[in-house]
Every structure is written in structure tokens, then in C-alpha cells.
Write a protein that holds these residues in place. Sequence first.
Motif, short mmCIF file in Angstrom:
data_model
loop_
_atom_site.label_atom_id
_atom_site.label_comp_id
_atom_site.label_asym_id
_atom_site.label_seq_id
_atom_site.Cartn_x
_atom_site.Cartn_y
_atom_site.Cartn_z
N GLU A 44 16.13 -2.69 -50.92
CA GLU A 44 17.04 -3.76 -50.51
C GLU A 44 18.49 -3.30 -50.57
OE1 GLU A 44 16.02 -6.91 -53.13
OE2 GLU A 44 14.22 -7.51 -52.00
N LEU A 45 18.83 -2.52 -51.60
CA LEU A 45 20.20 -2.00 -51.71
C LEU A 45 20.55 -1.10 -50.54
CD1 LEU A 45 20.55 -1.06 -55.50
CD2 LEU A 45 21.94 -2.72 -54.24
N LEU A 46 19.58 -0.30 -50.12
CA LEU A 46 19.84 0.70 -49.08
C LEU A 46 19.50 0.18 -47.68
CD1 LEU A 46 18.37 3.80 -50.94
CD2 LEU A 46 20.77 3.19 -50.67
N GLY A 47 18.81 -0.95 -47.60
CA GLY A 47 18.44 -1.48 -46.30
C GLY A 47 17.46 -0.62 -45.56
N ALA A 48 16.54 -0.01 -46.29
CA ALA A 48 15.56 0.88 -45.65
C ALA A 48 14.28 0.91 -46.47
CB ALA A 48 16.13 2.30 -45.52
N GLU A 49 13.13 1.00 -45.79
CA GLU A 49 11.87 1.18 -46.49
C GLU A 49 11.72 2.64 -46.88
OE1 GLU A 49 8.40 -0.29 -44.62
OE2 GLU A 49 9.03 -2.40 -44.76
N LEU A 50 11.29 2.88 -48.10
CA LEU A 50 11.20 4.24 -48.63
C LEU A 50 9.78 4.79 -48.60
CD1 LEU A 50 13.57 3.76 -51.69
CD2 LEU A 50 14.15 4.62 -49.41
N PHE A 51 8.79 3.90 -48.68
CA PHE A 51 7.39 4.31 -48.67
C PHE A 51 6.66 3.67 -47.50
CE2 PHE A 51 8.61 4.74 -53.15
CZ PHE A 51 8.12 6.00 -53.44
N VAL A 52 5.69 4.41 -46.95
CA VAL A 52 4.86 3.87 -45.88
C VAL A 52 3.86 2.92 -46.50
CG1 VAL A 52 3.22 4.43 -44.05
CG2 VAL A 52 5.14 5.97 -44.50
N GLU A 63 13.39 7.90 -44.18
CA GLU A 63 14.50 7.51 -45.06
C GLU A 63 14.20 7.85 -46.51
OE1 GLU A 63 13.04 5.62 -42.83
OE2 GLU A 63 14.59 5.05 -41.37
N GLY A 64 12.93 7.67 -46.90
CA GLY A 64 12.55 8.02 -48.27
C GLY A 64 12.70 9.50 -48.55
N SER A 65 12.33 10.34 -47.57
CA SER A 65 12.47 11.79 -47.74
C SER A 65 13.94 12.18 -47.86
CB SER A 65 11.84 12.52 -46.55
OG SER A 65 10.45 12.28 -46.49
N THR A 66 14.79 11.52 -47.09
CA THR A 66 16.23 11.79 -47.18
C THR A 66 16.77 11.41 -48.55
OG1 THR A 66 16.54 11.45 -44.81
CG2 THR A 66 18.50 11.26 -46.20
N LEU A 67 16.38 10.22 -49.03
CA LEU A 67 16.84 9.77 -50.34
C LEU A 67 16.34 10.69 -51.45
CD1 LEU A 67 18.26 7.70 -52.14
CD2 LEU A 67 16.11 6.43 -52.23
N LEU A 68 15.13 11.23 -51.30
CA LEU A 68 14.56 12.09 -52.33
C LEU A 68 15.47 13.27 -52.64
CD1 LEU A 68 12.14 12.76 -54.16
CD2 LEU A 68 11.15 14.00 -52.22
N GLU A 69 16.00 13.90 -51.59
CA GLU A 69 16.89 15.05 -51.80
C GLU A 69 18.16 14.63 -52.54
OE1 GLU A 69 17.69 17.05 -48.17
OE2 GLU A 69 15.59 17.15 -47.55
N TYR A 70 18.74 13.49 -52.12
CA TYR A 70 19.95 13.02 -52.80
C TYR A 70 19.66 12.59 -54.24
CZ TYR A 70 22.63 12.95 -48.42
OH TYR A 70 23.29 13.31 -47.28
#
Length: 285
Positions: A44-52, A63-70
Amino acid sequence: MVNIPTELLRTFLKAVDLGSFTRAGDAVGRTQSAVSLQVRRLEELLGAELFVRGSHRMKLTDEGSTLLEYARRILALNDEAVSSLRRPKVAGSVRLGAPHEYTASLLPVILGKFAQAHPGVMLEVTCDLSKNLLARQEKGEFDIVIALHDNPITGGGTKVLTEPLVWITSVDHGRHQRRPLSLVVAPPPCIYRNRVLQTLSRLERPWRIAYTSSSYSGIIAAVRAGLGVTLLAASTVPEGVRALEERDGFPSMGELDVRLHMGPEGATEATRCLADYIATSFSTP
């Protein structure tokens, strides 16, 4: 500007690394439902689903893969800053086993930073082949083992890195162009050796073992001298060698997992601290 709470990132990272909200909850001291709520709050904070959602196995969205690196980078900096400023009084000795190539490439920097942050911890580092290290850990010789795995399904441990495999040869010699192909390898039960011999045999490509060494430095010296080619994990390829690709006539060799093994029973604070530090450092670009 949205500020991401580090506790949400840490829970997200544990869920990905352990492959389960339940196991992540055990690791961070929360219930499975609490972990699910934290992941939902992060989304909700990021406005994106992270898991399928609905996938049989835990799978990240793009989006989840991108966040994982950060997330790995943010938490690594957070933990380094806290360790540097608070100077926690973690003390004791830790017996660490790791493959030769990592003790010569990545680990010196990682362990050097850990030692600065935790001067009270004494490290005893032993090099050996991955399968030997795991066998020795079962006998109680190590507190932590870093090991390569050629089977992504079995083997246990916590995955900290996926390594693409790279053929390398000398920059000054053309030994890789000759037949039979001259190989520089470690003795059994080396995982690189097994992957090379199985692949070449399957392709019916003639080969010969020109040089065998149990040490990373010995293998690199032999390759640089033009005795033959070898296979290494990408992050451990040193300077002064040449990578070989499919256009050079060398098949793609896939990937290996790097996993961290720590006995859950009787682990000391120093052992847990080092294990977390290594896992985060390996996973941070």
C-alpha cells in the motif's frame, strides 16, 4: 516523499529468502498473519503488488524484484550504520567454512567490515570444497558454512546468491581452441568439475584434464599460464583472464546457488550475527 519502514523491508526480505510467510514470521518473531499484514502495508505504501497472488510457489512480481534489490542495499547500509555507531558487545568465536574462491574474492572484504563492527568476535575460517564443508559441518566442525549447490530443489540452507557460471581462459594463450579441450579443475567432489565433465560428455566433446589443484589460486595461476580452461562462479572471476562465451564455441553452463548453512540449535549470538551479515552482504550488489 514516502519513507519505507525498515521493519517492513526486513520482513519482506525474509519472506523472499525463506520462501514462506510462515518461515519469515518465525525468523522475525511474528505470526504468519502479521507477516501478511506487513507485506500488504508495504504494498500500500508503494502502490504496487510485490507477490504474484495465487501462485503455487512464492513468486515476485516485476515490482517485487525491483524492490528486492533496493531492500538488500537499504538494510545493509542500515545495519552497517547501527553496528558502526552502537558497537554492540557481541563476543565469542565462530567457525566458518567456505569455498576457496570466496575466501579469496568476496569474503575478505565482508569479514573485514564485520570484524571492524564486532571486534570481540574471533573468526576461524577454513577453505574446502562445498560438499566436503557440508559433510564436516554434520560432524560439528563448523558453526556456519557457505556452500555452492547445483540442485535448486534440494540441499537445505538459505539461498543468498544465484551465480551464473563462466568459462575462463588465458588472455595470452589459445589453449581453448585446441582439441581435445584442456581443463584445469579441482579434485572430486568439486561441483564445477562435475558440471564441466557432464556437459562435455553429453555434447560428445573430447577433453583432457591438464591440471588439477585444490586451491583457487592454483587454478587461476594454471589458467593464466595457458594450461587450460576452467569454470567459475561469475563473482569470483579475477582480473587477468578472458571469459569464453557461446560465440567462442563454449556452451552456456547455467547457474549455481550459494547457500548459507547454520545449525539452528545452539547457535550463539556471534554466530547469528555473522550469518545475517554474510547473507545481507552476499545479496547486496
